[in-house]
Scaffold this motif. Structure first.
Motif, short mmCIF file in Angstrom:
data_model
loop_
_atom_site.label_atom_id
_atom_site.label_comp_id
_atom_site.label_asym_id
_atom_site.label_seq_id
_atom_site.Cartn_x
_atom_site.Cartn_y
_atom_site.Cartn_z
N ARG A 4 0.88 -1.22 -0.10
CA ARG A 4 0.00 0.02 0.02
C ARG A 4 0.72 1.42 -0.04
O ARG A 4 0.59 2.27 -0.77
CB ARG A 4 -0.91 0.04 1.15
CG ARG A 4 -1.93 1.16 1.33
CD ARG A 4 -2.97 0.95 2.25
NE ARG A 4 -4.01 2.02 2.11
CZ ARG A 4 -5.14 2.28 2.91
NH1 ARG A 4 -5.27 1.14 3.64
NH2 ARG A 4 -5.91 3.14 2.49
N GLU A 62 -11.71 -5.04 -2.93
CA GLU A 62 -11.13 -4.11 -2.01
C GLU A 62 -9.93 -3.39 -2.31
O GLU A 62 -9.48 -2.37 -1.93
CB GLU A 62 -11.00 -4.84 -0.64
CG GLU A 62 -10.76 -3.79 0.43
CD GLU A 62 -11.06 -4.62 1.90
OE1 GLU A 62 -10.56 -3.93 2.94
OE2 GLU A 62 -11.55 -5.76 1.87
N GLU A 63 -9.23 -4.02 -3.03
CA GLU A 63 -7.95 -3.33 -3.64
C GLU A 63 -8.17 -2.35 -4.60
O GLU A 63 -7.47 -1.20 -4.44
CB GLU A 63 -7.37 -4.45 -4.64
CG GLU A 63 -5.70 -4.16 -4.81
CD GLU A 63 -4.94 -5.23 -5.21
OE1 GLU A 63 -5.56 -5.85 -6.30
OE2 GLU A 63 -3.67 -5.46 -4.95
N PHE A 65 -10.46 -0.09 -3.71
CA PHE A 65 -10.80 0.78 -2.73
C PHE A 65 -9.68 1.31 -2.13
O PHE A 65 -9.41 2.48 -1.92
CB PHE A 65 -11.60 0.28 -1.53
CG PHE A 65 -13.11 0.14 -2.13
CD1 PHE A 65 -13.86 0.87 -2.88
CD2 PHE A 65 -13.82 -1.19 -1.68
CE1 PHE A 65 -15.08 0.70 -3.26
CE2 PHE A 65 -15.00 -1.46 -1.93
CZ PHE A 65 -15.96 -0.48 -2.77
N LYS A 66 -8.36 0.53 -1.97
CA LYS A 66 -7.39 0.75 -1.44
C LYS A 66 -6.59 1.70 -2.35
O LYS A 66 -5.91 2.76 -1.91
CB LYS A 66 -6.49 -0.33 -1.25
CG LYS A 66 -6.81 -1.08 -0.13
CD LYS A 66 -6.05 -2.39 0.26
CE LYS A 66 -6.61 -3.33 1.30
NZ LYS A 66 -5.81 -4.35 1.75
N SER A 69 -8.17 5.25 -2.48
CA SER A 69 -7.77 6.05 -1.12
C SER A 69 -6.62 6.25 -1.29
O SER A 69 -6.32 7.75 -0.95
CB SER A 69 -8.03 5.09 0.21
OG SER A 69 -7.61 5.59 1.39
N ASP A 70 -5.60 5.54 -1.76
CA ASP A 70 -4.09 6.21 -1.76
C ASP A 70 -3.98 7.15 -2.64
O ASP A 70 -3.03 7.96 -2.45
CB ASP A 70 -3.17 4.61 -2.07
CG ASP A 70 -2.97 3.71 -1.09
OD1 ASP A 70 -3.32 4.16 0.11
OD2 ASP A 70 -2.83 2.70 -1.33
N LYS A 119 -14.32 1.15 5.05
CA LYS A 119 -13.20 0.92 5.93
C LYS A 119 -11.84 1.33 5.40
O LYS A 119 -11.10 1.53 5.93
CB LYS A 119 -13.01 -0.98 5.36
CG LYS A 119 -11.57 -1.65 6.26
CD LYS A 119 -11.65 -3.04 5.73
CE LYS A 119 -10.45 -3.31 6.27
NZ LYS A 119 -10.24 -5.03 5.81
N ASN A 120 -12.03 1.79 3.77
CA ASN A 120 -11.04 2.32 3.23
C ASN A 120 -11.21 3.71 3.12
O ASN A 120 -10.51 4.77 2.36
CB ASN A 120 -10.77 1.76 1.83
CG ASN A 120 -10.09 0.35 1.85
OD1 ASN A 120 -8.96 0.24 1.88
ND2 ASN A 120 -10.68 -0.52 1.70
#
Length: 381
Positions: A4, A62-63, A65-66, A69-70, A119-120
C-alpha cells in the motif's frame, strides 16, 4: 516496503513529475461554501444492470478501494437497478407483486461492498439508477410508472425504507442516499431515443419529500440527495427548502462526453467530430459555455443548497486530447465553486482503468491498463 505504501509513494511521485510544474493535489481557492462535502471519486457499476449476471461487468474488489484511497479519493457512488436485489423469475417480465420480494442475500452483498468502501475511508452514495417504475435507460419492462402511479411510489418508499433501515447505524460521513437517477419524462419508456422532458417540479417535490421522511424515520441524520431534473441537468428549486442535496452532471456538451455512443446517437457515424474549445455541429463551445451551464448550480450552492456532481466523464470514443482539455475545464469550474465529482466509472469504458481507448499509452497497473494522464488530471482536483 508494504504494497500500500508502494502504491501511494509511486503514484504521488509520478504525478509530481508528470504535472509539468503543477503540484500534486493542488488546492483551489474555494470562495463558495458548499453544504455538501467536496467528495471526489467514482461510480461503481456492480449493481447497474437489472440482470442477475450483472451484465458481465467486472466486480469491484477491496484493492480498488485501497487504490482510490491512496490516490486521494474519498467517494464512490453505487447506481443500482432494483431488480438485482429481488427474488423473481427473470425469464418473464417483472410484476408489481415481485417488487416487494427482497433477496436478502443480495442486500447482504451490497452491505459488504459499502463496509469495504467505508473501511478504506470512502463515503458511499447509494443510488436507485432503476427505481420501481422508472429508469432513464430503456431495455427493461417496468410494470408501472413512478411519476404517475401511487403503487409505484409506495414501492419506491418501501425500497428506500429497506435500505435506510439496513444502514441505520451508518453516519453521514459513511453513507448517503441518492433517490433516483436522472428523473425525466419520456414519451415511450421502452424507446431509448423518444423525447424526454422535466418532471413537474411539485410532483418531484412530493415524491422526494416522502422518500426523505421514510429514510429519516430510521435515522434522522441520514443524508439524502436528489438528482437534477430533466435527465440530471436542471436544478430543482422546488426542493430548496427541504434538507436535500442536489446532484448535477458533468456531461455537457454531449457531443464531447458521449461521442459516438450508440445509446445517444441513433446513427453513431453521424456524430459530429468533437473539439475543445471550438465549433461542433455549427455551435461554438468553450469554458464560458461551461460557466453558463453551471451557473444555476453555483447559484444554488450560494443559496445554501448542497451540490455534488454525481456523474461525469467521456465515453471511450472521444479523442483523448479533446477529452482531457474539456474535462480539465469542467473540473476547474466545479472545483472553483466547491462542487465535488464522481467519474462514471472506475473500471470500464468511461474509466480510469481498462477504458479501451485506442489513443492512450496505458500504464500496466497490477494487471490493469491505467490511464495515467487521466489520473494525473483527476488528482489535481
Amino acid at each position: 516496503m508494504q504494497r500500500r505504501n508502494f502504491i501511494k509513494t509511486t503514484s504521488l511521485a509520478t504525478v509530481a513529475i508528470g504535472m509539468a510544474g503543477v503540484p500534486a493535489f493542488s488546492q483551489k481557492n474555494l470562495p463558495v461554501k458548499n453544504k455538501l462535502p467536496r467528495w471526489k471519486g467514482f461510480n461503481l457499476l456492480d449493481y447497474f444492470s437489472p440482470n442477475m449476471n450483472g451484465g458481465a461487468r467486472p466486480k469491484t474488489t477491496e484493492e480498488y478501494f485501497k487504490w482510490m484511497s491512496d490516490w486521494g479519493f474519498d467517494f464512490v457512488r453505487l447506481p443500482m437497478a432494483y431488480p438485482r436485489f429481488l427474488n423473481f423469475d427473470q425469464s418473464r417480465d417483472i410484476t408489481p407483486e415481485d417488487i416487494l420480494n427482497i433477496n436478502e442475500k443480495e442486500v447482504d452483498n451490497v452491505e459488504a461492498l459499502v463496509d469495504a468502501a467505508n473501511k478504506n475511508g470512502l463515503h458511499v452514495s447509494l443510488n436507485l439508477h432503476r427505481a420501481p417504475g422508472f429508469c432513464v435507460n430503456a431495455g427493461f419492462n417496468e410494470p408501472y410508472n413512478l411519476w404517475e402511479d401511487k403503487e409505484a411510489q409506495e414501492a419506491f418508499y418501501f425500497h428506500w425504507g429497506m435500505w435506510a433501515k439496513r444502514f441505520t447505524s451508518k453516519t453521514p460521513d459513511q453513507i448517503s442516499f441518492d433517490l433516483v437517477n436522472e428523473p425525466c419524462t419520456r414519451e415511450d419508456m421502452n424507446n431509448q431515443f423518444s423525447k424526454r422532458g422535466a418532471i413537474p417540479g411539485q410532483l418531484y417535490r412530493e415524491v422526494a419529500q416522502k422518500a426523505l421522511k421514510t429514510i429519516r424515520s430510521h435515522n434522522p441524520a441520514h443524508r439524502v440527495i436528489a438528482d437534477g431534473n430533466n435527465v440530471g441537468s436542471d436544478v430543482i428549486p422546488e426542493l430548496f427548502d427541504l434538507d436535500i442535496g442536489q446532484s448535477c452532471r458533468g456531461y455537457y456538451p454531449h457531443y464531447i462526453s458521449h461521442y459516438r455512443a450508440p445509446w445517444v446517437f441513433e446513427n453513431p457515424d453521424d456524430a459530429p467530430k468533437p473539439v475543445w474549445p471550438g465549433e461542433i455541429d455549427g455551435k461554438q463551445f468553450s469554458r464560458k459555455n461551461l460557466e453558463e451551464f453551471y451557473a444555476p448550480w453555483i447559484d444554488a450552492v450560494k443559496s445554501g443548497v448542497g451540490v455534488h456532481c454525481g456523474e461525469c466523464g467521456c465515453w471511450q470514443e472521444t479523442p483523448h486530447d479533446v477529452f482531457l482539455a474539456w474535462f480539465g475545464d469542467v473540473l476547474d469550474v466545479l472545483t472553483e465553486n466547491g462542487i465535488g465529482y464522481a467519474l462514471w466509472e472506475f473500471n470500464g469504458t468511461f474509466g480510469l482503468l481498462n477504458s479501451g481507448r485506442k489513443d492512450v499509452n496505458y500504464e500496466d497497473w497490477f494487471g490493469h491498463k491505467l490511464d495515467r494522464k487521466m489520473l494525473n488530471l483527476l488528482m489535481r482536483y
